[in-house]
Design a protein around this motif. Structure first.
Motif, short mmCIF file in Angstrom:
data_model
loop_
_atom_site.label_atom_id
_atom_site.label_comp_id
_atom_site.label_asym_id
_atom_site.label_seq_id
_atom_site.Cartn_x
_atom_site.Cartn_y
_atom_site.Cartn_z
N ALA A 210 0.83 -1.21 0.00
CA ALA A 210 0.00 0.00 0.00
C ALA A 210 0.87 1.26 0.00
O ALA A 210 0.60 2.22 -0.75
N LEU A 211 1.92 1.27 0.80
CA LEU A 211 2.80 2.45 0.84
C LEU A 211 3.56 2.63 -0.47
O LEU A 211 3.85 3.77 -0.87
N TYR B 60 4.34 12.49 -6.65
CA TYR B 60 5.79 12.61 -6.75
C TYR B 60 6.44 11.24 -6.52
O TYR B 60 5.80 10.31 -6.02
N SER B 61 7.69 11.13 -6.88
CA SER B 61 8.40 9.86 -6.85
C SER B 61 8.71 9.43 -5.41
O SER B 61 9.07 10.26 -4.56
N VAL B 62 8.56 8.13 -5.17
CA VAL B 62 8.86 7.53 -3.86
C VAL B 62 9.84 6.39 -4.09
O VAL B 62 9.73 5.65 -5.08
N VAL B 63 10.82 6.26 -3.19
CA VAL B 63 11.85 5.24 -3.35
C VAL B 63 11.22 3.84 -3.41
O VAL B 63 10.22 3.56 -2.73
N ARG B 64 11.78 2.97 -4.22
CA ARG B 64 11.30 1.58 -4.32
C ARG B 64 12.02 0.75 -3.25
O ARG B 64 13.24 0.58 -3.29
N SER B 65 11.27 0.23 -2.30
CA SER B 65 11.87 -0.55 -1.21
C SER B 65 10.82 -1.49 -0.62
O SER B 65 9.62 -1.24 -0.70
N SER B 66 11.31 -2.60 -0.03
CA SER B 66 10.43 -3.54 0.66
C SER B 66 10.49 -3.36 2.17
O SER B 66 10.00 -4.19 2.92
N SER C 118 11.00 8.52 2.49
CA SER C 118 10.88 9.08 1.14
C SER C 118 9.57 9.85 0.97
O SER C 118 9.54 10.91 0.34
N ILE C 119 8.50 9.31 1.54
CA ILE C 119 7.20 10.00 1.45
C ILE C 119 7.25 11.34 2.17
O ILE C 119 6.75 12.36 1.67
N ALA D 62 10.00 13.10 2.89
CA ALA D 62 10.98 13.99 2.26
C ALA D 62 10.42 14.72 1.04
O ALA D 62 10.80 15.86 0.74
N GLY D 63 9.50 14.08 0.30
CA GLY D 63 8.97 14.70 -0.91
C GLY D 63 7.64 15.40 -0.72
O GLY D 63 6.94 15.70 -1.70
N ALA D 64 7.28 15.69 0.55
CA ALA D 64 5.97 16.28 0.83
C ALA D 64 5.77 17.64 0.17
O ALA D 64 4.64 18.04 -0.13
N ASP D 65 6.88 18.37 -0.09
CA ASP D 65 6.75 19.70 -0.71
C ASP D 65 6.34 19.61 -2.18
O ASP D 65 5.96 20.61 -2.79
N GLN D 66 6.39 18.40 -2.77
CA GLN D 66 6.00 18.22 -4.17
C GLN D 66 4.57 17.66 -4.30
O GLN D 66 4.16 17.25 -5.37
N PHE D 67 3.85 17.66 -3.21
CA PHE D 67 2.51 17.07 -3.19
C PHE D 67 1.56 17.75 -4.18
O PHE D 67 1.55 18.97 -4.32
#
Length: 696
Positions: free
Chosen positions: A209-210, A219-225, A233-234, A236-241
């Motif tokens: 879900a995340l 905006y782009s979110v890092v790909r990770s498990s 990452s979510i 950090a990129g809040a200013d691009q919402f």
């Protein structure tokens, strides 16, 4: 407190006393193996002859059904009863599969077209070789996440190599599943407990879900498990919402959840559950076509037409993909075979899990030549297929036809599907995997399983998919090993009025005998647990279990009776330990007696010389037989001629009368009473239950 009653006492008042009659007890003779007995060597040949006899009985129809399971339902197909529900179920699930397959391909880091391919070819292959008639196979969320996780660490998803490795992974998973099916190795997955699977899927659902947040937030979110990098990452990129994709995605998700809820709770709205994904895609596409918002990203161009035949490439990466192949196979089997067995039971037919493995494997192998990534049975689509009334594999064929039509004619329309709509479909699907109800249930029922669930959940959430499931399985196996190395051992007592011996902890009214310890070992005896068993047996010499005690008054243990009915196997370490235990007991004047040994166990003890060492006369069919012999031996240690003579002279007439009427019961009942006396009723019958029932 009212005591449990196990038998009716004899009628009559208790009066008079008498003495012991010296009469040997009657016991059932244990049949010892002869010198020519060879159970272990006969077993393989017996298996061979059984297999040969089974092969001889097989007809040509049986052979066809073995290699082509679809023949079972084709040859018995009832057109009037089955055709309409199969068509309806196939159309319903096919409509659901089209948008889901594109969404799951995106989750796997692939172009949506590979999701459509994965929902096309494998369905037809599985309909022929699969044994389940309701299972709907294709892309699923967990498998897609595993593919994304492993391939993302090897190559960038934008490169062609990423896609080629995903196709190669499908081939490897298929081969692994076929090998497991042919070698009948499906039983290996029984070591993965349900608690591990539940904790793993719950954590995976949160990560999935995340991972879709990028399409909601714009905006782009890092790909990770792992959850920590995703959350960082979510944030950090809040200013691009961006508001438009978030609002549209949220509305789409709300529509999907409402339709799913209505479809589950109300029979008249059952069709809404399957129609949800298609509805979300149609509404999103219409909105984009009408308002053309620039901030909402679209799927883009999708190639039109059926997949071409191509051989998987990049075999030089196969070695690095083996761990993921095993993991994906395990998850796929647990999800798919579990669902298939449940649906088979509900629809009244049997399912061979090894045949199911083979069918899934062939579907992945053939599909890999048509550009698919690993597929397996879907829980949600299979449930919808069953609820829609699917009777046979024909429903799967209809699903495949719908996917083929979508590939051939509808791909130009898919170009305008919003990415946030596909993300909402994924989130809606994985919400059902969050199994918090299972955690609550385990907390109430079994704290150890709850701990296992929690460990797997936390490790998967914070350390990643692979480490999480491996550590969960490791802890699960550690629990199994601990239980095996520390088996349950019970002290047995006799239930009043019976010749039945049960655990004194479970039945407090059961009584034991002075000088005798009766022990039941509830597990095979082998190198890992023999030390624990020996330590427990030593403890029983000094510890008292608080049970009621009867029999002659003695100050120490003279006999240890081992009830070995639950012991199905002993190894060489156990044999040597029994020999050591015998010599240790002998040095303290304690005799071992063994009751009801398994035939294979008795044969092992005979071949190893344990039977001759202990003495054949100390092996018994029943615990009761062993108690009779041991009790008389204890009595002989405590009696003296001087103490018996006055009592014999004083009450000889009554003793003779009782001896004539019930000779065996009189002597053995006195041993049970423990006071050198027995009671008799006026009609000469003993009120106490004798150790050995009177025989005609």
């Amino acid at each position: 407190m009212e005591r449990a009653s196990y038998s009716s006492p004899s009628a009559g008042d208790l009066s008079s006393i008498a003495t012991t009659a010296s009469r040997p007890p009657k016991i059932i003779q244990l049949q010892h193996p002869t010198a020519t007995t060879s159970t272990s060597s006969a077993a393989p040949s017996s298996y061979f002859w059984k297999w040969r006899a089974k092969v001889k009985r097989m007809t040509w129809t049986d052979w066809i059904e073995l290699f082509l399971p679809c023949y079972r339902w084709i040859s018995r197909y009832k057109w009037r009863e089955y055709l309409q529900p199969d068509l309806m179920a196939g159309v319903t699930v096919g409509v659901m599969l089209v948008p889901q397959s594109m969404s799951y391909a995106k989750l796997a880091g692939l172009h949506p077209i590979y999701g459509l391919y994965s929902g096309f070819v494998p369905i037809f292959v599985y309909a022929i070789f699969g044994s389940s008639r309701q299972l709907a196979i294709g892309p699923v969320a967990l498998t897609s996440l595993l593919v994304s996780n492993v391939l993302g660490n090897i190559v960038n998803p934008s490169e062609r190599l990423y896609t080629e490795l995903a196709i190669l992974l499908a081939l490897m998973v298929g081969i692994f599943e076929c090998v497991m099916g042919l070698l009948r190795l499906g039983w290996l997955l029984r070591f993965i407990s349900h608690s591990v699977i539940s904790g793993f899927t719950t954590a995976s659902a949160i990560i999935i879900a995340l991972s879709q947040a990028k399409d909601f937030l714009g905006y782009s979110v890092v790909r990770s498990s792992e959850i920590i990098p995703l959350v960082e990452s979510i944030i950090a990129g809040a200013d691009q919402f961006l508001w438009p994709p978030f609002v549209m995605g949220s509305i789409t998700l709300a529509v999907l959840l409402i339709m799913k809820h209505l479809g589950k709770t109300r029979k008249s709205f059952r069709f809404l559950r399957a129609a949800g994904p298609l509805t979300a895609v149609v509404l999103g596409t219409v909105f984009v076509q009408v308002f053309k918002p620039s901030s909402i990203s679209l799927v883009g161009e999708i190639p039109q037409g059926l997949p071409d035949f191509s051989v998987p490439k990049k075999f030089e990466y196969a070695k690095s993909l083996i761990p993921t192949t095993i993991l994906i196979t395990g998850v796929a089997i647990l999800e798919s075979v579990g669902i298939a067995k449940a649906l088979a039971a509900k629809n009244g037919y049997e399912l061979d899990s090894n045949q199911e493995l083979f069918g899934l494997g062939v579907a992945n192998i053939v599909g890999s030549f048509f550009s698919i990534y690993p597929t397996t049975g879907s829980f949600s689509r299979s449930a919808v297929n069953h609820e829609s009334g699917a009777k046979t594999g024909l429903s799967g064929v209809v699903m495949g036809i719908i996917m083929g039509c979508a590939l051939q004619f509808l791909t130009p329309l898919f170009e305008y599907i919003p990415q946030c709509g596909l993300a909402a479909i994924v989130i809606s699907a994985v919400i059902g995997l969050v199994d918090y109800d299972e955690a609550i249930f385990l907390w109430r029922v079994d704290k150890r399983d709850f701990l296992l669930w929690t460990i797997t959940f936390i490790f998967t959430l914070f350390l990643g998919i692979e480490l999480g499931v491996l550590l969960g399985v490791g802890v699960s196996l550690a629990f199994v090993i601990h239980e095996s190395a520390n088996p349950h051992i019970a002290t047995l007592g006799r239930l009043p009025g019976t010749t039945v011996y049960r655990n004194t902890q479970q039945y407090p009214e059961a009584y034991t005998y002075n000088g005798i310890v009766i022990v039941r070992i509830d597990a095979p005896i082998y190198f890992a647990n023999i030390s624990y068993i020996k330590d427990r047996l030593r403890e029983y010499e000094t510890e008292t279990d608080g049970s009621i005690r009867r029999g002659p008054e003695v100050t120490r243990i003279h006999f240890v009776i081992l009830e070995m009915a639950p012991v199905t196997y002993v190894d060489s370490s156990a044999v040597q330990a029994l020999k050591d235990l015998y010599h240790e007991y002998k040095s303290r004047n304690i005799q071992i007696a063994i009751s009801n040994p398994n035939p294979d166990v008795l044969l092992t003890l005979t071949k190893s010389g344990v039977v001759d060492l202990i003495g054949r006369e100390w092996f018994f069919v029943r615990v009761h037989d062993a108690v009779q012999v041991c009790l008389q031996q204890v009595q002989s240690l405590t009696e003296s001629p001087r103490s018996r003579a006055p009592l014999l002279e004083k009450k000889s007439s009554l003793f003779n009368r009782l001896l004539k009427q019930r000779p065996e019961e009189a002597s053995l009942s006195q041993l049970e009473s423990g006071n050198g006396e027995i009671f008799a009723s006026n009609d000469g019958t003993s009120h106490l239950e004798p150790l050995l029932s009177k025989k005609p």
